[in-house]
Design a protein around this motif. Structure first.
Motif, PDB file in Angstrom:
ATOM      1  N   MET A 166      -8.809   4.277   0.442  1.00 17.57           N
ATOM      2  CA  MET A 166      -7.579   3.504   0.333  1.00 17.57           C
ATOM      3  C   MET A 166      -7.886   2.057  -0.003  1.00 17.57           C
ATOM      4  O   MET A 166      -8.798   1.446   0.552  1.00 17.57           O
ATOM      5  CB  MET A 166      -6.807   3.564   1.656  1.00 17.57           C
ATOM      6  CG  MET A 166      -5.975   4.810   1.837  1.00 17.57           C
ATOM      7  SD  MET A 166      -4.511   4.867   0.744  1.00 17.57           S
ATOM      8  CE  MET A 166      -3.519   3.509   1.379  1.00 17.57           C
ATOM      9  N   ILE A 167      -7.104   1.510  -0.927  1.00 19.24           N
ATOM     10  CA  ILE A 167      -7.277   0.124  -1.325  1.00 19.24           C
ATOM     11  C   ILE A 167      -6.903  -0.798  -0.166  1.00 19.24           C
ATOM     12  O   ILE A 167      -6.048  -0.458   0.664  1.00 19.24           O
ATOM     13  CB  ILE A 167      -6.412  -0.188  -2.557  1.00 19.24           C
ATOM     14  CG1 ILE A 167      -6.773  -1.558  -3.139  1.00 19.24           C
ATOM     15  CG2 ILE A 167      -4.925  -0.104  -2.227  1.00 19.24           C
ATOM     16  CD1 ILE A 167      -6.112  -1.842  -4.465  1.00 19.24           C
ATOM     17  N   MET A 211       0.819  -1.209   0.000  1.00 18.58           N
ATOM     18  CA  MET A 211       0.000   0.000   0.000  1.00 18.58           C
ATOM     19  C   MET A 211       0.860   1.269   0.000  1.00 18.58           C
ATOM     20  O   MET A 211       0.449   2.291  -0.545  1.00 18.58           O
ATOM     21  CB  MET A 211      -0.929   0.002   1.215  1.00 18.58           C
ATOM     22  CG  MET A 211      -1.929  -1.134   1.213  1.00 18.58           C
ATOM     23  SD  MET A 211      -2.812  -1.234   2.786  1.00 18.58           S
ATOM     24  CE  MET A 211      -3.974  -2.561   2.424  1.00 18.58           C
ATOM     25  N   GLN A 230      -2.630   4.897  -6.047  1.00 16.20           N
ATOM     26  CA  GLN A 230      -3.897   5.122  -5.366  1.00 16.20           C
ATOM     27  C   GLN A 230      -4.400   6.524  -5.717  1.00 16.20           C
ATOM     28  O   GLN A 230      -3.697   7.514  -5.495  1.00 16.20           O
ATOM     29  CB  GLN A 230      -3.682   5.015  -3.851  1.00 16.20           C
ATOM     30  CG  GLN A 230      -4.797   5.571  -2.997  1.00 16.20           C
ATOM     31  CD  GLN A 230      -6.013   4.669  -2.950  1.00 16.20           C
ATOM     32  OE1 GLN A 230      -5.900   3.476  -2.945  1.00 16.20           O
ATOM     33  NE2 GLN A 230      -7.198   5.266  -2.916  1.00 16.20           N
ATOM     34  N   GLY A 236     -11.513  -2.207   0.836  1.00 22.31           N
ATOM     35  CA  GLY A 236     -10.842  -0.954   1.159  1.00 22.31           C
ATOM     36  C   GLY A 236     -10.961  -0.554   2.617  1.00 22.31           C
ATOM     37  O   GLY A 236     -11.590  -1.236   3.432  1.00 22.31           O
ATOM     38  N   ARG A 245       1.754   2.352  -3.505  1.00 18.73           N
ATOM     39  CA  ARG A 245       0.630   2.889  -4.263  1.00 18.73           C
ATOM     40  C   ARG A 245       0.261   4.306  -3.822  1.00 18.73           C
ATOM     41  O   ARG A 245      -0.482   4.989  -4.530  1.00 18.73           O
ATOM     42  CB  ARG A 245      -0.571   1.959  -4.143  1.00 18.73           C
ATOM     43  CG  ARG A 245      -0.289   0.584  -4.735  1.00 18.73           C
ATOM     44  CD  ARG A 245      -1.539  -0.212  -4.976  1.00 18.73           C
ATOM     45  NE  ARG A 245      -2.342   0.345  -6.057  1.00 18.73           N
ATOM     46  CZ  ARG A 245      -3.398  -0.267  -6.564  1.00 18.73           C
ATOM     47  NH1 ARG A 245      -3.781  -1.435  -6.105  1.00 18.73           N
ATOM     48  NH2 ARG A 245      -4.096   0.294  -7.540  1.00 18.73           N
ATOM     49  N   MET A 246       0.764   4.733  -2.671  1.00 18.08           N
ATOM     50  CA  MET A 246       0.519   6.108  -2.245  1.00 18.08           C
ATOM     51  C   MET A 246       1.310   7.112  -3.074  1.00 18.08           C
ATOM     52  O   MET A 246       0.967   8.290  -3.110  1.00 18.08           O
ATOM     53  CB  MET A 246       0.857   6.271  -0.756  1.00 18.08           C
ATOM     54  CG  MET A 246      -0.073   5.516   0.174  1.00 18.08           C
ATOM     55  SD  MET A 246       0.506   5.536   1.894  1.00 18.08           S
ATOM     56  CE  MET A 246       0.211   7.269   2.328  1.00 18.08           C
TER      57      MET A 246
END
Length: 338
Positions: free
Chosen positions: A70-71, A50, A64, A97, A53-54
Motif C-alpha cells: 500500500m502506498i 488512500m 493502487q 509505503g 486509490r483502493m
C-alpha cells in the motif's frame, strides 16, 4: 538484510473498505544496488486519499495495484547507503509505503528528502510540515487568497489539513471558523488551535440547521472556504457564502465509500459568483519549499501545535486507516513502527 513486514492490497472494496481488503506478509529485504539506500521507517502516514486509490476507477491518481505494498508517506532513518548523498543516521521523508523498511533509489528526484528535527519532531514531517500542511497552504494561499479581516471556514477542522488551514489563516489576520465532529474536537480547535469558533456538525441533523449555526458564527458571511468533507457540510457552507467567495476543494470524504454526493443548491455557484477549484497538491511541487518554510516556522515557534493520533505496529495500520475514514482519529493519523 533485515526481515520486512509489509501490508499489501489484496482485493478491492465493494462499498465500505474492510480489514479483509488487506494482506500482511514478511519478506527478506533485498541487498542494495549502487545508488540505493535502506530506510527503516519510524512512522507511516495514513491519509484519506488512500481510500480512493483502493478502487479500480477513474480518478486523479492511478489505482493502487493489487498484490503490492500500500502506498503511503513515511519518515525514518537511513540504516545502510550506497549513495554518496546519504549516510546511516540521516533522517528522511519519502513514500516508503505500509512496511517497516524500504529500499529507495535515492537518485530519483523527490524520492527522499533529508529533514532537520532540531525544532520540528520527525513525525510532523508527515503532517503539519509535510504533505497535509502543504495541501492546506496551497488551497488557502493560492486559491482562497484571504485578506485580513475576512472570514474563512474549514471542514474537518481538527484534522491534519484543516488544523493547518486554521493556523495559516489566523497568521494572515482572518476570522477562522471550523467545522468538526464532537465537543472534544471543537474544544481543541478553539482552545489549542486558536480558531475564533467551531461548530459541531453532529449537533445538526440537516444542512439548514448547520447553516443557521454558521450564520451565527460568521455574522459577515463566508469569504473563503476550505472543503475536506462534502455532503451536508458543503451544502450548509454554500448558503452562507458572500458574493465572490472562493472555495478550495481538497477532499470529499463523505463519499469515499461510494455514496453519491448530490449538491442541494448548485445554483448558488452562479448566484454568488463563487470560485470553486479542486486541486491535487502533488501537481504543485513548485510551492513546496515556500510552504514548508512557513509551516516549519509556525510549528517550531509554537504558534501551531498540531495533534496526532498514533497507532502502534505495522499490523495496526488497516484498523487505524478504517478508523480515519470514520473520523475516529484526532489530528494527524500515524502508525509508529519503532
Amino acid at each position: 538484510m533485515p526481515l520486512n513486514t509489509r501490508i499489501l492490497l489484496d482485493n478491492r472494496p465493494r462499498g465500505e473498505a474492510s480489514v479483509s481488503n488487506f494482506r500482511i506478509e514478511t519478506v527478506e529485504t533485498p541487498p542494495l544496488a549502487e545508488g540505493q539506500v535502506l530506510v527503516r521507517h519510524h512512522y507511516l502516514s495514513l491519509d484519506p486519499y488512500m481510500r480512493g486509490r483502493m478502487n479500480d476507477a477513474k480518478s486523479y491518481a492511478e489505482p493502487q495495484p493489487l498484490g503490492e505494498v500500500m502506498i503511503g508517506g513515511t519518515v525514518g532513518e537511513v540504516v545502510e547507503s550506497r549513495h554518496p548523498r546519504y549516510a546511516p543516521g540521516d533522517q528522511v521523508v519519502g513514500m516508503g509505503g505500509w512496511q517497516q523498511y524500504s529500499v529507495v533509489d535515492a537518485s530519483q528526484p523527490g524520492a527522499l528528502r533529508k529533514v532537520d528535527t532540531t525544532h520540528v519532531p520527525l513525525s510532523h514531517y508527515l503532517g503539519a510540515v509535510g504533505m497535509p500542511g502543504v495541501t492546506a497552504w496551497y488551497g488557502l494561499v493560492k486559491i482562497i487568497d484571504p485578506k485580513p479581516g475576512q472570514t474563512v471556514t474549514v471542514s474537518a477542522a481538527s484534522g491534519a489539513v484543516g488544523s493547518a488551514v486554521g493556523a495559516l489563516a489566523k497568521a494572515r489576520g482572518c476570522r477562522v471558523v471550523g467545522i468538526a465532529g464532537g465537543p472534544d474536537k471543537c474544544a481543541y480547535v478553539k482552545d489549542e488551535l486558536g480558531f475564533d469558533d467551531c461548530i459541531d456538525y453532529r449537533q445538526h441533523r440537516d444542512y439548514p440547521s448547520l447553516a443557521k449555526a454558521l450564520k451565527q458564527a460568521c455574522p459577515h458571511g463566508i469569504d473563503g472556504h476550505f472543503e475536506n468533507v462534502g455532503g451536508m457540510v458543503l451544502d450548509a457552507v454554500m448558503l452562507r457564502t458572500n458574493p465572490f467567495a472562493r472555495m478550495a476543494v481538497c477532499g470529499m470524504i463523505a463519499g469515499y465509500d461510494g455514496q453519491p454526493l448530490p449538491m442541494a443548491n448548485p445554483a448558488l455557484i452562479l448566484i454568488n459568483r463563487l470560485r470553486v477549484e479542486g486541486f491535487i497538491v502533488s501537481e504543485h511541487m513548485e510551492v513546496w519549499p515556500e510552504a514548508l518554510a512557513e509551516l516549519a516556522e509556525l510549528v517550531g515557534s509554537g504558534r501551531f501545535r498540531p495533534r496526532e493520533t498514533v497507532a502502534h505496529g505495522i499490523e495496526s495500520a488497516p484498523e487505524a486507516f478504517l478508523g480515519l475514514l470514520k473520523g475516529r482519529n484526532f489530528g494527524k493519523q500515524l502508525v509508529k513502527l519503532v
